[in-house]
Enzyme design. Structure first.
Site, PDB file in Angstrom:
ATOM      1  N   SER A   1       0.816  -1.220   0.000  1.00 14.30           N
ATOM      2  CA  SER A   1       0.000   0.000   0.000  1.00 14.30           C
ATOM      3  C   SER A   1       0.845   1.264   0.000  1.00 14.30           C
ATOM      4  O   SER A   1       0.323   2.361  -0.178  1.00 14.30           O
ATOM      5  CB  SER A   1      -0.920   0.012   1.228  1.00 14.30           C
ATOM      6  OG  SER A   1      -0.147  -0.049   2.418  1.00 14.30           O
TER       7      SER A   1
ATOM      8  N   HIS B   1      -2.187  -2.659  -6.152  1.00 14.07           N
ATOM      9  CA  HIS B   1      -2.703  -2.285  -4.830  1.00 14.07           C
ATOM     10  C   HIS B   1      -4.226  -2.373  -4.833  1.00 14.07           C
ATOM     11  O   HIS B   1      -4.920  -1.490  -5.329  1.00 14.07           O
ATOM     12  CB  HIS B   1      -2.227  -0.869  -4.466  1.00 14.07           C
ATOM     13  CG  HIS B   1      -2.719  -0.411  -3.131  1.00 14.07           C
ATOM     14  ND1 HIS B   1      -2.949   0.920  -2.843  1.00 14.07           N
ATOM     15  CD2 HIS B   1      -3.056  -1.100  -2.011  1.00 14.07           C
ATOM     16  CE1 HIS B   1      -3.400   1.020  -1.604  1.00 14.07           C
ATOM     17  NE2 HIS B   1      -3.466  -0.186  -1.094  1.00 14.07           N
TER      18      HIS B   1
ATOM     19  N   GLU C   1      -4.983   0.104  -7.898  1.00 10.89           N
ATOM     20  CA  GLU C   1      -3.890   0.976  -8.334  1.00 10.89           C
ATOM     21  C   GLU C   1      -2.796   0.082  -8.929  1.00 10.89           C
ATOM     22  O   GLU C   1      -2.315  -0.833  -8.261  1.00 10.89           O
ATOM     23  CB  GLU C   1      -3.285   1.724  -7.136  1.00 10.89           C
ATOM     24  CG  GLU C   1      -4.008   2.963  -6.720  1.00 10.89           C
ATOM     25  CD  GLU C   1      -3.239   3.719  -5.637  1.00 10.89           C
ATOM     26  OE1 GLU C   1      -3.001   4.919  -5.819  1.00 10.89           O
ATOM     27  OE2 GLU C   1      -2.896   3.121  -4.608  1.00 10.89           O
TER      28      GLU C   1
ATOM     29  N   ASN D   1      -3.059   6.382  -0.716  1.00 12.95           N
ATOM     30  CA  ASN D   1      -2.615   6.638   0.656  1.00 12.95           C
ATOM     31  C   ASN D   1      -1.882   7.966   0.818  1.00 12.95           C
ATOM     32  O   ASN D   1      -1.838   8.504   1.914  1.00 12.95           O
ATOM     33  CB  ASN D   1      -1.762   5.476   1.151  1.00 12.95           C
ATOM     34  CG  ASN D   1      -2.631   4.286   1.498  1.00 12.95           C
ATOM     35  OD1 ASN D   1      -3.756   4.448   1.972  1.00 12.95           O
ATOM     36  ND2 ASN D   1      -2.141   3.088   1.261  1.00 12.95           N
TER      37      ASN D   1
END
Length: 283
Positions: free
Chosen positions: A119, A140, A152, A190
């Site tokens: 992540s 991800h 992702e 993130n």
């Protein structure tokens, strides 16, 4: 590059979810973990999810059994010698991931693509543990994997165009939406989400508002499905802290400095929902 057989490494919440969606899409899947009990727990979760879908009339019992038949339990990394794609979903630790990728590089056939579900960790650095950096890529997935549509896809510095294309095409067969991202700390999801959560924790730390008030403002004012502190508990406060530390180290910018209250909760063992206590108390 034709992907037919996949190994998922890590049978926890993310890994078992990835294995489920791959098996649903008709791929043959090895679900691998260090111990048989971990694999069995992961398979139990998949079976429970699918049985719930049978009860709700979304799939038939025969479909459920067919999906489960696509998954082979594995505690031996040598099983990766039989696969076209590995998706690693082990613990979020660079040393552990690098070791796994170095082993996979020795075990897997030359055509095999090696993907990480990290992540926040750099794909380029993970790829450096192998002799095939052009075949290393980030995938991800979002939690919970069977529900969330986004994947992702992160290019490392050396990721080949045909490898990216193969993974984008394969992601679509999972009925997911692939989004291309270049390799940078936290990627996109993130890099944006965790500083927002961290700022919410600072607002609590500074006494600006209560936990409930902060979450209500973001739910009702910004139309978020859950407030940032509830979401932090759901992600795991230890994971939130780790990602903030990765961002802080990667960018060297104090706007990514983890809130002291977040550190205090993690030191107390208050990790959120999984430990029974975080910003909220869970039964």
């Amino acid at each position: 590059m034709n992907v037919q057989t996949i190994m998922v490494i890590g049978a926890g919440q993310m890994g078992s979810g990835i294995a489920q969606v791959c098996a649903q899409a008709g791929y043959k899947v090895f679900l691998n973990d260090l111990k048989q009990e971990f694999v069995e727990r992961g398979l139990g979760g998949i079976s429970k999810n699918l049985s719930r879908n049978v009860e709700k009339g979304r799939i038939t019992a025969e479909t459920r059994d067919g999906i489960l038949a696509n998954i082979t339990p594995s505690t031996n990394l040598q099983d990766a010698a039989k696969v076209d794609l590995v998706i690693e979903a082990a613990v979020e630790n660079m040393e552990i991931k690098s070791k796994i990728f170095a082993q996979l590089d020795e075990i897997t056939p030359a055509h095999t693509i090696l993907a990480s579900n990290t992540s926040s960790l750099p794909i380029t650095e993970i790829a450096a543990a192998t002799k095939r950096p052009e075949k290393v890529i980030g995938m991800h997935f979002m939690n919970p994997v069977p529900v969330m549509k986004l994947v992702e896809i992160i290019r490392g510095l050396a990721t080949a165009d045909e490898v990216y294309q193969a993974i984008e095409d394969m992601t679509k067969t999972l009925e997911k939406v692939p989004v291309e991202v270049n390799d940078a700390p936290g990627f996109i999801s993130n890099r944006i989400l965790l500083p927002m959560i961290n700022e919410a924790i600072y607002a609590l730390h500074e006494g600006v508002a209560t936990v409930e008030a902060i979450d209500e403002v973001m739910k009702l004012g910004m139309n978020h499905p859950m407030g940032p502190l509830t979401l932090a508990d759901f992600i795991g406060l230890d994971t939130c802290l780790y990602i903030m530390e990765t961002l802080h180290e990667g960018f060297g910018d104090d706007k990514y400095r983890p809130c002291p209250l977040l550190r205090k909760y993690v030191k107390a063992g208050w990790y959120g929902k999984k430990s029974g206590r975080g910003f909220y108390v869970y039964e």
